[in-house]
Write a protein that holds these residues in place. Structure first.
Motif, mmCIF file in Angstrom:
data_model
loop_
_atom_site.group_PDB
_atom_site.id
_atom_site.type_symbol
_atom_site.label_atom_id
_atom_site.label_comp_id
_atom_site.label_asym_id
_atom_site.label_seq_id
_atom_site.Cartn_x
_atom_site.Cartn_y
_atom_site.Cartn_z
ATOM 1 N N SER A 15 25.277 0.147 20.172
ATOM 2 C CA SER A 15 25.816 -0.526 21.359
ATOM 3 C C SER A 15 24.743 -1.280 22.146
ATOM 4 O O SER A 15 25.062 -1.993 23.090
ATOM 5 C CB SER A 15 26.497 0.498 22.271
ATOM 6 N N PHE A 16 23.468 -1.101 21.785
ATOM 7 C CA PHE A 16 22.367 -1.809 22.433
ATOM 8 C C PHE A 16 21.862 -2.926 21.542
ATOM 9 O O PHE A 16 21.876 -2.806 20.312
ATOM 10 C CB PHE A 16 21.169 -0.873 22.680
ATOM 11 N N ASP A 17 21.367 -3.993 22.160
ATOM 12 C CA ASP A 17 20.646 -5.006 21.405
ATOM 13 C C ASP A 17 19.303 -4.415 20.994
ATOM 14 O O ASP A 17 18.677 -3.675 21.755
ATOM 15 C CB ASP A 17 20.400 -6.254 22.258
ATOM 16 N N ILE A 18 18.867 -4.732 19.805
ATOM 17 C CA ILE A 18 17.564 -4.280 19.315
ATOM 18 C C ILE A 18 16.592 -5.439 19.521
ATOM 19 O O ILE A 18 16.850 -6.559 19.075
ATOM 20 C CB ILE A 18 17.650 -3.884 17.828
ATOM 21 N N THR A 19 15.498 -5.169 20.215
ATOM 22 C CA THR A 19 14.546 -6.247 20.497
ATOM 23 C C THR A 19 13.555 -6.441 19.362
ATOM 24 O O THR A 19 13.059 -7.546 19.160
ATOM 25 C CB THR A 19 13.768 -5.985 21.800
ATOM 26 N N GLU A 20 13.245 -5.366 18.619
ATOM 27 C CA GLU A 20 12.350 -5.495 17.478
ATOM 28 C C GLU A 20 12.654 -4.407 16.456
ATOM 29 O O GLU A 20 13.131 -3.332 16.804
ATOM 30 C CB GLU A 20 10.878 -5.461 17.897
ATOM 31 N N VAL A 21 12.374 -4.727 15.208
ATOM 32 C CA VAL A 21 12.508 -3.767 14.111
ATOM 33 C C VAL A 21 11.163 -3.743 13.399
ATOM 34 O O VAL A 21 10.793 -4.702 12.714
ATOM 35 C CB VAL A 21 13.634 -4.156 13.128
ATOM 36 N N LEU A 22 10.421 -2.668 13.603
ATOM 37 C CA LEU A 22 9.085 -2.560 13.029
ATOM 38 C C LEU A 22 9.168 -2.016 11.607
ATOM 39 O O LEU A 22 9.833 -1.011 11.356
ATOM 40 C CB LEU A 22 8.212 -1.660 13.890
ATOM 41 N N LEU A 23 8.499 -2.695 10.696
ATOM 42 C CA LEU A 23 8.486 -2.316 9.289
ATOM 43 C C LEU A 23 7.212 -1.557 8.975
ATOM 44 O O LEU A 23 6.111 -2.075 9.154
ATOM 45 C CB LEU A 23 8.573 -3.576 8.406
ATOM 46 N N SER A 24 7.371 -0.314 8.521
ATOM 47 C CA SER A 24 6.233 0.494 8.069
ATOM 48 C C SER A 24 6.328 0.623 6.552
ATOM 49 O O SER A 24 7.396 0.896 6.009
ATOM 50 C CB SER A 24 6.264 1.884 8.699
ATOM 51 N N THR A 25 5.200 0.437 5.902
ATOM 52 C CA THR A 25 5.143 0.453 4.439
ATOM 53 C C THR A 25 4.268 1.602 3.972
ATOM 54 O O THR A 25 3.188 1.827 4.510
ATOM 55 C CB THR A 25 4.550 -0.877 3.917
ATOM 56 N N SER A 26 4.751 2.315 2.973
ATOM 57 C CA SER A 26 3.927 3.300 2.281
ATOM 58 C C SER A 26 4.304 3.251 0.804
ATOM 59 O O SER A 26 5.408 2.854 0.442
ATOM 60 C CB SER A 26 4.130 4.705 2.852
ATOM 61 N N TYR A 27 3.372 3.631 -0.035
ATOM 62 C CA TYR A 27 3.643 3.649 -1.477
ATOM 63 C C TYR A 27 2.725 4.645 -2.166
ATOM 64 O O TYR A 27 1.676 5.029 -1.633
ATOM 65 C CB TYR A 27 3.502 2.254 -2.101
ATOM 66 N N GLN A 28 3.160 5.059 -3.338
ATOM 67 C CA GLN A 28 2.359 5.940 -4.191
ATOM 68 C C GLN A 28 2.312 5.306 -5.567
ATOM 69 O O GLN A 28 3.330 4.840 -6.080
ATOM 70 C CB GLN A 28 2.968 7.344 -4.316
ATOM 71 N N VAL A 29 1.129 5.323 -6.166
ATOM 72 C CA VAL A 29 0.946 4.768 -7.499
ATOM 73 C C VAL A 29 0.798 5.918 -8.486
ATOM 74 O O VAL A 29 0.026 6.851 -8.262
ATOM 75 C CB VAL A 29 -0.310 3.863 -7.555
ATOM 76 N N GLU A 30 1.568 5.833 -9.568
ATOM 77 C CA GLU A 30 1.425 6.770 -10.682
ATOM 78 C C GLU A 30 0.635 6.051 -11.771
ATOM 79 O O GLU A 30 1.146 5.144 -12.417
ATOM 80 C CB GLU A 30 2.794 7.198 -11.208
ATOM 81 N N ASP A 31 -0.610 6.457 -11.953
ATOM 82 C CA ASP A 31 -1.506 5.842 -12.932
ATOM 83 C C ASP A 31 -1.176 6.414 -14.310
ATOM 84 O O ASP A 31 -1.493 7.565 -14.604
ATOM 85 C CB ASP A 31 -2.951 6.125 -12.530
ATOM 86 N N ALA A 32 -0.558 5.610 -15.162
ATOM 87 C CA ALA A 32 -0.064 6.087 -16.460
ATOM 88 C C ALA A 32 -1.178 6.550 -17.389
ATOM 89 O O ALA A 32 -1.022 7.543 -18.108
ATOM 90 C CB ALA A 32 0.755 4.984 -17.143
ATOM 91 N N MET A 33 -2.323 5.859 -17.386
ATOM 92 C CA MET A 33 -3.389 6.199 -18.322
ATOM 93 C C MET A 33 -4.603 6.810 -17.628
ATOM 94 O O MET A 33 -5.574 7.147 -18.287
ATOM 95 C CB MET A 33 -3.797 4.949 -19.101
ATOM 96 N N GLY A 34 -4.561 6.906 -16.303
ATOM 97 C CA GLY A 34 -5.696 7.481 -15.571
ATOM 98 C C GLY A 34 -6.928 6.605 -15.594
ATOM 99 O O GLY A 34 -8.041 7.114 -15.451
ATOM 100 N N ASP A 35 -6.739 5.300 -15.770
ATOM 101 C CA ASP A 35 -7.891 4.406 -15.889
ATOM 102 C C ASP A 35 -7.998 3.388 -14.757
ATOM 103 O O ASP A 35 -8.786 2.445 -14.830
ATOM 104 C CB ASP A 35 -7.845 3.667 -17.236
#
Length: 192
Positions: free
Chosen positions: A76-96
């Motif tokens: 019911s309120f206007d949103i003045t901003e939508v902050l985007l937070s990014t996170s990720y995890q990498v799975e190293d297939a060969m460990g190299d």
């Protein structure tokens, strides 16, 4: 009984009688009134549609794909901003891995359809996933100069359609270390 005692007893009885009569017939006017209030807080209700923006297999350097998603204000309120937070995890297939796979995936926020000036692919923001982890850009800010379309923010009951390009950047160098790797991306949108 002496006259003095009789008079004293009579006066005492009279005072008691007058006191009972006066006390029993004491009357007054009264009135009462009540007031009540209700306080209801409004709501901020941000939704992302679809919730899984992209699932990609068999990426190679230089490949890219465009996806669209909606940010919806169901509150019911206007949103003045939508902050985007990014996170990720990498799975190293060969460990190299000697480098972060997220440094090689670039996100090009091509267009916020509701805030652009009818220019296709007017890139409003571009950064690698590694760079996006360090910042929290506003996903509903109007970054395109002009007067058409809506202003920054997300009014109640509306949505913004976003077009995003994900690109595995070909840096012209050997990127074999990323073969078979997986990157799990999480985007969190915070409405304010």
């Amino acid at each position: 009984m002496s006259i003095k005692k009789q008079l004293g007893l009579g006066v005492a009885t009279a005072v008691l009688g007058i006191g009972l009569i006066g006390g029993g017939t004491f009357a007054y006017f009264s009135d009462t009134a009540e007031a009540s209030s209700t306080f209801a807080a409004g709501t901020l209700d941000l939704a992302v549609n679809p919730e899984v923006i992209i699932d990609v297999d068999d990426l190679s350097p230089g490949s890219w794909m465009i996806r669209a998603f909606d940010l919806e204000n169901n509150g019911s309120f206007d949103i003045t901003e939508v902050l985007l937070s990014t996170s990720y995890q990498v799975e190293d297939a060969m460990g190299d891995n000697t480098d972060d796979f997220g440094k090689h995936i670039r996100v090009n926020f091509l267009e916020n359809n509701d805030k652009s000036e009818n220019e296709p692919n007017d890139i409003i923001y571009s950064a690698t996933l590694h760079e996006l982890q360090q910042i929290t850009p506003d996903a509903v800010e109007k970054n395109v100069i002009g007067f058409e379309n809506e202003i920054s923010g997300l009014p109640a009951g509306t949505k913004d359609t976003m077009y995003v390009e994900f690109e595995f950047v070909d840096n012209g160098e050997d990127q074999n270390q990323f073969q078979g790797d997986k990157l799990k991306l999480n985007w969190s949108f915070e409405a304010r």
